[in-house]
Design a protein around this motif. Structure first.
Motif, PDB file in Angstrom:
ATOM      1  N   VAL A 100       1.009  -1.294   0.077  1.00 48.78           N
ATOM      2  CA  VAL A 100      -0.292  -0.258   0.117  1.00 48.78           C
ATOM      3  C   VAL A 100       0.893   1.151  -0.221  1.00 48.78           C
ATOM      4  N   ARG A 101       1.946   1.380   1.046  1.00 41.25           N
ATOM      5  CA  ARG A 101       3.030   2.480   1.029  1.00 41.25           C
ATOM      6  C   ARG A 101       3.426   2.647  -0.592  1.00 41.25           C
ATOM      7  N   LYS A 102       3.892   1.567  -1.109  1.00 36.24           N
ATOM      8  CA  LYS A 102       4.383   1.861  -2.355  1.00 36.24           C
ATOM      9  C   LYS A 102       3.416   1.937  -3.632  1.00 36.24           C
ATOM     10  N   ARG A 103       2.260   2.360  -3.144  1.00 33.23           N
ATOM     11  CA  ARG A 103       1.172   2.599  -4.276  1.00 33.23           C
ATOM     12  C   ARG A 103       0.802   1.392  -5.330  1.00 33.23           C
ATOM     13  N   LEU A 104       1.471   0.265  -4.927  1.00 37.14           N
ATOM     14  CA  LEU A 104       0.889  -1.121  -5.635  1.00 37.14           C
ATOM     15  C   LEU A 104      -0.510  -1.218  -6.000  1.00 37.14           C
ATOM     16  N   ASP A 105      -0.809  -2.242  -7.086  1.00 39.36           N
ATOM     17  CA  ASP A 105      -2.013  -2.254  -7.209  1.00 39.36           C
ATOM     18  C   ASP A 105      -2.575  -3.681  -6.281  1.00 39.36           C
ATOM     19  N   ALA A 106      -3.940  -4.045  -6.629  1.00 41.21           N
ATOM     20  CA  ALA A 106      -4.368  -5.029  -5.862  1.00 41.21           C
ATOM     21  C   ALA A 106      -3.348  -6.367  -5.918  1.00 41.21           C
ATOM     22  N   VAL A 107      -2.857  -6.757  -7.006  1.00 38.19           N
ATOM     23  CA  VAL A 107      -2.270  -7.966  -7.169  1.00 38.19           C
ATOM     24  C   VAL A 107      -0.766  -7.751  -6.590  1.00 38.19           C
ATOM     25  N   GLY A 108      -0.084  -6.583  -6.727  1.00 36.11           N
ATOM     26  CA  GLY A 108       1.196  -6.232  -6.255  1.00 36.11           C
ATOM     27  C   GLY A 108       0.939  -6.484  -4.601  1.00 36.11           C
ATOM     28  N   ILE A 109       0.048  -5.903  -3.918  1.00 34.38           N
ATOM     29  CA  ILE A 109      -0.358  -6.029  -2.543  1.00 34.38           C
ATOM     30  C   ILE A 109      -0.329  -7.440  -2.068  1.00 34.38           C
ATOM     31  N   ALA A 110      -1.074  -8.283  -2.969  1.00 35.74           N
ATOM     32  CA  ALA A 110      -1.230  -9.539  -2.780  1.00 35.74           C
ATOM     33  C   ALA A 110      -0.109 -10.535  -2.760  1.00 35.74           C
ATOM     34  N   VAL A 111       0.820 -10.132  -3.737  1.00 36.61           N
ATOM     35  CA  VAL A 111       1.976 -10.739  -3.860  1.00 36.61           C
ATOM     36  C   VAL A 111       2.998 -10.564  -2.558  1.00 36.61           C
ATOM     37  N   LEU A 112       3.106  -9.291  -2.373  1.00 38.16           N
ATOM     38  CA  LEU A 112       3.975  -9.076  -1.252  1.00 38.16           C
ATOM     39  C   LEU A 112       3.510  -9.593   0.103  1.00 38.16           C
ATOM     40  N   ALA A 113       2.326  -9.564   0.249  1.00 34.26           N
ATOM     41  CA  ALA A 113       1.482 -10.411   1.589  1.00 34.26           C
ATOM     42  C   ALA A 113       1.789 -11.814   1.542  1.00 34.26           C
ATOM     43  N   PHE A 114       1.869 -12.313   0.427  1.00 30.36           N
ATOM     44  CA  PHE A 114       1.988 -13.970   0.383  1.00 30.36           C
ATOM     45  C   PHE A 114       3.569 -14.173   0.600  1.00 30.36           C
ATOM     46  N   PHE A 115       4.224 -13.484  -0.151  1.00 30.44           N
ATOM     47  CA  PHE A 115       5.888 -13.795   0.117  1.00 30.44           C
ATOM     48  C   PHE A 115       6.239 -13.409   1.488  1.00 30.44           C
ATOM     49  N   THR A 116       5.924 -12.468   2.044  1.00 28.80           N
ATOM     50  CA  THR A 116       6.291 -11.973   3.305  1.00 28.80           C
ATOM     51  C   THR A 116       5.990 -12.895   4.211  1.00 28.80           C
ATOM     52  N   ALA A 117       4.608 -13.534   4.225  1.00 31.68           N
ATOM     53  CA  ALA A 117       4.331 -14.361   5.109  1.00 31.68           C
ATOM     54  C   ALA A 117       4.883 -15.983   5.107  1.00 31.68           C
ATOM     55  N   VAL A 118       5.121 -16.239   3.969  1.00 29.16           N
ATOM     56  CA  VAL A 118       5.561 -17.711   3.835  1.00 29.16           C
ATOM     57  C   VAL A 118       6.990 -17.830   3.061  1.00 29.16           C
ATOM     58  N   GLY A 119       7.402 -16.848   2.567  1.00 31.15           N
ATOM     59  CA  GLY A 119       8.680 -16.760   1.814  1.00 31.15           C
ATOM     60  C   GLY A 119       9.955 -17.607   2.538  1.00 31.15           C
ATOM     61  N   GLY A 120       9.901 -17.056   4.014  1.00 32.01           N
ATOM     62  CA  GLY A 120      10.961 -17.695   4.787  1.00 32.01           C
ATOM     63  C   GLY A 120      10.830 -19.108   5.005  1.00 32.01           C
ATOM     64  N   GLY A 121       9.422 -19.584   5.090  1.00 33.89           N
ATOM     65  CA  GLY A 121       9.359 -21.237   5.227  1.00 33.89           C
ATOM     66  C   GLY A 121       9.457 -21.982   3.876  1.00 33.89           C
ATOM     67  N   ILE A 122       9.338 -21.240   2.892  1.00 26.83           N
ATOM     68  CA  ILE A 122       9.606 -21.955   1.576  1.00 26.83           C
ATOM     69  C   ILE A 122      11.056 -21.907   1.430  1.00 26.83           C
ATOM     70  N   VAL A 123      11.883 -20.978   1.777  1.00 28.27           N
ATOM     71  CA  VAL A 123      13.311 -21.123   1.810  1.00 28.27           C
ATOM     72  C   VAL A 123      13.711 -21.967   2.605  1.00 28.27           C
ATOM     73  N   ARG A 124      13.558 -22.035   3.524  1.00 32.09           N
ATOM     74  CA  ARG A 124      13.896 -23.219   4.681  1.00 32.09           C
ATOM     75  C   ARG A 124      13.578 -24.640   4.012  1.00 32.09           C
ATOM     76  N   ASP A 125      12.574 -24.725   3.731  1.00 35.03           N
ATOM     77  CA  ASP A 125      12.093 -26.285   3.240  1.00 35.03           C
ATOM     78  C   ASP A 125      12.615 -26.819   2.045  1.00 35.03           C
ATOM     79  N   LEU A 126      13.096 -25.660   1.019  1.00 35.56           N
ATOM     80  CA  LEU A 126      13.932 -26.013  -0.007  1.00 35.56           C
ATOM     81  C   LEU A 126      15.298 -26.284   0.123  1.00 35.56           C
ATOM     82  N   PHE A 127      15.966 -25.664   1.177  1.00 35.21           N
ATOM     83  CA  PHE A 127      17.143 -25.919   1.658  1.00 35.21           C
ATOM     84  C   PHE A 127      17.247 -27.418   2.257  1.00 35.21           C
ATOM     85  N   ILE A 128      16.326 -27.879   3.021  1.00 37.12           N
ATOM     86  CA  ILE A 128      15.807 -28.835   3.708  1.00 37.12           C
ATOM     87  C   ILE A 128      15.688 -30.256   2.680  1.00 37.12           C
ATOM     88  N   GLY A 129      15.027 -29.950   1.460  1.00 40.36           N
ATOM     89  CA  GLY A 129      15.009 -30.752   0.601  1.00 40.36           C
ATOM     90  C   GLY A 129      13.532 -31.533   0.567  1.00 40.36           C
TER      91      GLY A 129
END
Length: 204
Positions: free
Chosen positions: A22-51
């Motif tokens: 919202v602060r970056k004035r993104l549209d609805a899709v951009g806001i949803a993408v940032l919300a998703f990757f902020t929430a689960v990005g760290g867990g995805i990276v961890r699981d990919l490292f673990i295999g």
């Protein structure tokens, strides 16, 4: 960590990502993408490292929760911004939970304690790094002036130490999460800052 606590932490992180959009004035899709990757990005990276297959790609809840957070930020961001002090408390709790659980999962998959600590920190702050990169900001992890990664590192190290001493399960997870949470809250309360290299001044 129970699914309820996990999803609560996911929601808070998703909300912070959506607000950044919202602060970056993104549209609805951009806001949803940032919300998703902020929430689960760290867990995805961890699981990919673990295999292993990332949990966020198996459970629909990890897709729906960021969408809900994005919708809330899209329509009611002024109200959410006013509630940010409270949101930051939950964010600190999510940080503590995620670093402890991320470290525990890595340890149970046979990683050495030091590597497990690394993945615990990745779980807690990885989503924020992805958010910052996508939104064009300097990643907090590389300039931890507000002591965000340091509490995660402390909680992850505590989790690894307790595991090595034979203390596992809920007690270890809760103790490590509370330690990271308390350190983060104290850092915010007293405005603790990580040191810069000698002779280097603050950047604007």
């Amino acid at each position: 960590m129970t699914p309820v606590l996990d999803l609560a932490g996911t929601f808070v992180f998703a909300l912070s990502g959506a607000l950044a959009g919202v602060r970056k004035r993104l549209d609805a899709v951009g806001i949803a993408v940032l919300a998703f990757f902020t929430a689960v990005g760290g867990g995805i990276v961890r699981d990919l490292f673990i295999g292993v297959q990332p949990a966020a790609l198996r459970d629909t809840a990890y897709l729906l929760v960021p969408i809900v957070a994005a919708v809330i930020a899209f329509f009611w961001h002024p109200q959410v911004e006013r509630a940010m002090p409270g949101v930051l408390v939950f964010d600190a709790a999510g940080l503590g939970l995620f670093c402890a659980v991320g470290t525990s999962k890595a340890l149970h998959y046979g990683l050495a304690p030091m590597h497990a600590v690394f993945l615990g920190v990745c779980t807690a702050v990885g989503g924020g790094v992805i958010r910052d990169v996508l939104s064009g900001e300097r990643p907090t992890l590389l300039y931890d002036r507000e002591l965000y990664a340091v509490p995660a590192m402390l909680g992850s190290a505590s989790m690894a130490l307790l595991f090595t001493l034979g203390v596992q399960g809920f007690v270890a997870t809760l103790s490590s999460a509370v330690l990271a949470f308390a350190f983060r809250m104290l850092a915010m309360r007293y405005r603790w800052r990580a040191p810069l290299a000698r002779g280097v001044g603050e950047r604007e």
